[in-house]
Design a protein around this motif. Structure first.
Motif, PDB file in Angstrom:
ATOM      1  N   SER A   1      42.854  46.917  30.059  1.00 53.34           N
ATOM      2  CA  SER A   1      42.798  47.799  28.897  1.00 53.34           C
ATOM      3  C   SER A   1      42.919  49.246  29.341  1.00 53.34           C
ATOM      4  N   SER A   2      42.481  50.143  28.469  1.00 59.21           N
ATOM      5  CA  SER A   2      42.517  51.562  28.803  1.00 59.21           C
ATOM      6  C   SER A   2      41.567  51.881  29.953  1.00 59.21           C
ATOM      7  N   LYS A   3      40.669  50.930  30.307  1.00 60.07           N
ATOM      8  CA  LYS A   3      39.773  51.124  31.440  1.00 60.07           C
ATOM      9  C   LYS A   3      40.349  50.507  32.714  1.00 60.07           C
ATOM     10  N   ASP A   4      41.632  50.199  32.706  1.00 55.89           N
ATOM     11  CA  ASP A   4      42.314  49.609  33.855  1.00 55.89           C
ATOM     12  C   ASP A   4      42.060  50.437  35.111  1.00 55.89           C
ATOM     13  N   ALA A   5      41.706  49.783  36.205  1.00 54.74           N
ATOM     14  CA  ALA A   5      41.332  50.462  37.447  1.00 54.74           C
ATOM     15  C   ALA A   5      42.395  51.432  37.950  1.00 54.74           C
ATOM     16  N   VAL A   6      43.654  51.017  37.931  1.00 53.75           N
ATOM     17  CA  VAL A   6      44.732  51.877  38.436  1.00 53.75           C
ATOM     18  C   VAL A   6      44.921  53.099  37.540  1.00 53.75           C
ATOM     19  N   ALA A   7      44.780  52.918  36.224  1.00 57.53           N
ATOM     20  CA  ALA A   7      44.934  54.039  35.294  1.00 57.53           C
ATOM     21  C   ALA A   7      43.743  54.981  35.349  1.00 57.53           C
TER      22      ALA A   7
ATOM     23  N   MET B   1      33.722  53.933  35.789  1.00 59.03           N
ATOM     24  CA  MET B   1      33.703  52.618  35.148  1.00 59.03           C
ATOM     25  C   MET B   1      35.143  52.194  34.840  1.00 59.03           C
ATOM     26  N   HIS B   2      35.490  50.969  35.245  1.00 59.23           N
ATOM     27  CA  HIS B   2      36.825  50.435  35.027  1.00 59.23           C
ATOM     28  C   HIS B   2      36.773  48.918  34.977  1.00 59.23           C
ATOM     29  N   THR B   3      37.887  48.304  34.592  1.00 58.70           N
ATOM     30  CA  THR B   3      37.957  46.852  34.463  1.00 58.70           C
ATOM     31  C   THR B   3      39.030  46.268  35.378  1.00 58.70           C
ATOM     32  N   HIS B   4      38.872  44.978  35.627  1.00 60.39           N
ATOM     33  CA  HIS B   4      39.875  44.187  36.350  1.00 60.39           C
ATOM     34  C   HIS B   4      40.022  42.849  35.643  1.00 60.39           C
ATOM     35  N   PRO B   5      41.250  42.360  35.450  1.00 60.89           N
ATOM     36  CA  PRO B   5      41.427  40.979  35.014  1.00 60.89           C
ATOM     37  C   PRO B   5      41.077  40.067  36.197  1.00 60.89           C
ATOM     38  N   PRO B   6      41.181  38.748  36.064  1.00 58.75           N
ATOM     39  CA  PRO B   6      40.886  37.870  37.196  1.00 58.75           C
ATOM     40  C   PRO B   6      41.679  38.290  38.434  1.00 58.75           C
ATOM     41  N   LEU B   7      40.973  38.311  39.580  1.00 57.16           N
ATOM     42  CA  LEU B   7      41.637  38.731  40.826  1.00 57.16           C
ATOM     43  C   LEU B   7      40.985  38.110  42.039  1.00 57.16           C
ATOM     44  N   VAL B   8      41.767  38.063  43.110  1.00 54.85           N
ATOM     45  CA  VAL B   8      41.248  37.726  44.426  1.00 54.85           C
ATOM     46  C   VAL B   8      41.401  38.986  45.270  1.00 54.85           C
ATOM     47  N   ALA B   9      40.334  39.339  46.004  1.00 57.96           N
ATOM     48  CA  ALA B   9      40.344  40.554  46.813  1.00 57.96           C
ATOM     49  C   ALA B   9      39.975  40.205  48.250  1.00 57.96           C
ATOM     50  N   VAL B  10      40.634  40.862  49.200  1.00 60.61           N
ATOM     51  CA  VAL B  10      40.354  40.663  50.617  1.00 60.61           C
ATOM     52  C   VAL B  10      39.968  42.013  51.208  1.00 60.61           C
ATOM     53  N   SER B  11      38.783  42.070  51.782  1.00 60.94           N
ATOM     54  CA  SER B  11      38.342  43.290  52.455  1.00 60.94           C
ATOM     55  C   SER B  11      38.932  43.311  53.864  1.00 60.94           C
ATOM     56  N   LEU B  12      39.477  44.439  54.241  1.00 61.88           N
ATOM     57  CA  LEU B  12      40.040  44.593  55.586  1.00 61.88           C
ATOM     58  C   LEU B  12      39.111  45.380  56.500  1.00 61.88           C
ATOM     59  N   THR B  13      38.031  45.925  55.933  1.00 62.80           N
ATOM     60  CA  THR B  13      37.109  46.768  56.690  1.00 62.80           C
ATOM     61  C   THR B  13      35.663  46.435  56.341  1.00 62.80           C
TER      62      THR B  13
ATOM     63  N   ARG C   1      27.637  50.520  46.332  1.00 59.35           N
ATOM     64  CA  ARG C   1      26.743  50.341  45.194  1.00 59.35           C
ATOM     65  C   ARG C   1      27.629  50.080  43.990  1.00 59.35           C
ATOM     66  N   MET C   2      27.457  48.916  43.371  1.00 56.26           N
ATOM     67  CA  MET C   2      28.214  48.540  42.181  1.00 56.26           C
ATOM     68  C   MET C   2      27.293  48.684  40.978  1.00 56.26           C
ATOM     69  N   THR C   3      27.833  49.229  39.890  1.00 53.29           N
ATOM     70  CA  THR C   3      27.067  49.403  38.663  1.00 53.29           C
ATOM     71  C   THR C   3      27.861  48.820  37.499  1.00 53.29           C
ATOM     72  N   THR C   4      27.176  48.080  36.629  1.00 48.75           N
ATOM     73  CA  THR C   4      27.798  47.489  35.452  1.00 48.75           C
ATOM     74  C   THR C   4      27.535  48.379  34.234  1.00 48.75           C
ATOM     75  N   PRO C   5      28.239  48.147  33.131  1.00 48.21           N
ATOM     76  CA  PRO C   5      28.086  49.007  31.953  1.00 48.21           C
ATOM     77  C   PRO C   5      26.658  49.093  31.416  1.00 48.21           C
ATOM     78  N   ASP C   6      25.838  48.072  31.663  1.00 48.99           N
ATOM     79  CA  ASP C   6      24.450  48.108  31.176  1.00 48.99           C
ATOM     80  C   ASP C   6      23.538  48.920  32.088  1.00 48.99           C
TER      81      ASP C   6
ATOM     82  N   SER D   1      31.576  50.279  38.014  1.00 46.05           N
ATOM     83  CA  SER D   1      31.883  51.487  38.763  1.00 46.05           C
ATOM     84  C   SER D   1      31.343  51.224  40.162  1.00 46.05           C
ATOM     85  N   TRP D   2      31.747  52.034  41.125  1.00 47.20           N
ATOM     86  CA  TRP D   2      31.225  51.864  42.475  1.00 47.20           C
ATOM     87  C   TRP D   2      31.113  53.193  43.196  1.00 47.20           C
TER      88      TRP D   2
END
Length: 115
Positions: A16-22, A52-64, A69-74, A96-97
């Motif tokens: 949505s308009s909260k898309d991480a890349v946007a 604060m942003h959103t992601h659709p379903p994804l797989v992520a690989v950390s390289l480092t 600290r992750m925070t949710t909308p609540d 958000s992070w």
């Protein structure tokens, strides 16, 4: 902690308009995109924050190695560690992070509807 990230951060929101890349192009960079997936990387240094942003379903690989600290909308937050080659599956996350330590370099593949 992963349950918080994978379950507690779930939202019914799709891309949505909260898309991480946007919302945060400073840290989220598209590498490749087609009709089925969008591949992006996340790069960050200690002290960096992402709004604060959103992601659709994804797989992520950390390289480092990193501590975030992750925070949710609540307003709930949790600190967790990423390690090289760690793989995460997330579905419709809104968060958000803040990078507390290390460097973030993540490659993620978002699955598009019907993908």
């Amino acid at each position: 902690v992963l349950a918080f990230l994978l379950g507690g951060g779930l939202s019914a929101l799709a891309q949505s308009s909260k898309d991480a890349v946007a919302v945060d192009p400073t840290h989220h960079h598209v590498i490749m995109e087609n009709a089925r997936v969008r591949v992006f990387e996340v790069l960050a240094a200690p002290g960096d924050k992402s709004p604060m942003h959103t992601h659709p379903p994804l797989v992520a690989v950390s390289l480092t190695k990193a501590r975030l600290r992750m925070t949710t909308p609540d307003g709930k937050s949790s600190v967790f560690d990423l390690n090289p080659a760690q793989v995460l599956w997330m579905e419709n996350v809104e968060h958000s992070w803040e990078l507390l330590a290390g460097q973030v370099h993540i490659v993620a593949v978002e699955v598009k509807p019907g993908g």
